[in-house]
Design an enzyme around this catalytic site. Sequence first.
Site, short mmCIF file in Angstrom:
data_model
loop_
_atom_site.label_atom_id
_atom_site.label_comp_id
_atom_site.label_asym_id
_atom_site.label_seq_id
_atom_site.Cartn_x
_atom_site.Cartn_y
_atom_site.Cartn_z
N ASP A 154 0.76 -1.28 -0.11
CA ASP A 154 -0.01 -0.09 -0.04
C ASP A 154 0.99 1.22 0.09
O ASP A 154 2.06 1.11 0.26
CB ASP A 154 -0.99 -0.04 1.33
CG ASP A 154 -0.30 -0.64 2.50
OD1 ASP A 154 0.87 -0.22 2.55
OD2 ASP A 154 -1.06 -0.98 3.58
N HIS A 199 -7.30 -4.71 10.04
CA HIS A 199 -7.21 -4.52 8.59
C HIS A 199 -5.81 -5.35 8.03
O HIS A 199 -4.80 -5.38 8.98
CB HIS A 199 -6.95 -3.26 8.22
CG HIS A 199 -5.89 -2.31 8.49
ND1 HIS A 199 -5.94 -0.83 8.89
CD2 HIS A 199 -4.25 -2.63 8.78
CE1 HIS A 199 -4.69 -0.41 8.99
NE2 HIS A 199 -3.73 -1.41 8.93
N GLU A 240 -9.71 -2.01 5.16
CA GLU A 240 -10.52 -1.49 6.35
C GLU A 240 -11.74 -2.23 6.37
O GLU A 240 -12.59 -2.73 5.39
CB GLU A 240 -10.70 -0.01 6.38
CG GLU A 240 -9.62 0.93 5.99
CD GLU A 240 -8.85 1.10 7.33
OE1 GLU A 240 -8.65 0.07 8.13
OE2 GLU A 240 -8.58 2.33 7.60
C1 GLP Z 1 -0.78 -0.08 8.49
C2 GLP Z 1 -0.33 -0.70 7.03
C3 GLP Z 1 -0.24 -2.22 7.28
C4 GLP Z 1 0.64 -2.38 8.45
C5 GLP Z 1 -0.31 -2.36 9.62
C6 GLP Z 1 0.54 -2.28 11.02
O1 GLP Z 1 -1.79 0.65 8.45
N1 GLP Z 1 -1.10 -0.26 6.15
O2 GLP Z 1 0.26 -2.64 6.03
O3 GLP Z 1 0.96 -3.77 8.34
O4 GLP Z 1 -0.73 -0.91 9.65
O5 GLP Z 1 1.40 -1.30 11.25
P1 GLP Z 1 2.15 -1.56 12.55
O6 GLP Z 1 3.18 -2.33 12.36
O7 GLP Z 1 2.89 0.00 12.59
O8 GLP Z 1 1.52 -1.85 13.71
#
Ligand code: GLP
Length: 255
Positions: free
Chosen positions: A65, A136, A141
Amino acid sequence: MIEAVVDVLEERLRMRLSECKPKPLGLATGRTMRPLYKELVARLQSWPVPRLEKLLDNWCSFNLDEYVGLSASDSESFITYMTRYIGCPLKLSPDKLRVHNGRSGDPQREASSYREELRICGGVSIQILGLGVNGHLGFNEPPCGPDTSCRVVNLSPSTREQNAFAFHGNPDLVPTHAITLGLEEILSADEIHLIVSGKAKAEIVSSLLAQPVSDSLPASWLKQHPNVFLWADYSALSKVNRDWIGFNNIFGQLS
Ligand code: GLP
């Protein structure tokens, strides 16, 4: 936990050396991935030079993404993240590290062409995933079904809150839209590794293991994939009923 995940990833990357045109890797961003990429890069840098060169010559990865409106010149963009943690240390040419163009004048068209490019490359071989506090995957979402494909999405207040750490702690500065691979492309990967760490994920990991598959918890669709590994540390597992882990063999591996 990170070392154990990297053991597996390193072995998979070694196995890919015998393939003349390996399918793309599917990569994620977020705080969870930082220590993992650091460890993975360190391991790869210790490989004999010819072996590493072969891996990098054949490298092809597609990220999940990107924020709409951000690009390589923005420090919070995912392309900047990937360049910092993977591209620069491994000296990969930018065309080998694919991330959606968040600055495209037509984000929906960008999503469609990214999806087509991934399809032409054969789809994802190994997909690495983090988990949102609302369940998600990528930026899919809730509610989100398994047939959704690469597209532009609205980011929920909970996701903008979760990702505010990269925007001076202010959720209002987090972009409102993103381009994300859909669950369709994610679930088409040959092998998936969902990596979860920290207390903030304890609630959602507990729900993920306890609840049936549904659109309201996008990550629950992973339960229908035949080759998924869940990697979670003790903090992330702190709200899981141990009995579920014992008999619930939904995931390929629980570590
Ligand atoms: C984000 C990204 C995801 C990611 C997830 C976890 O919003 N879009 O691809 O894996 O949330 O993020 P974090 O590792 O900072 O908790």
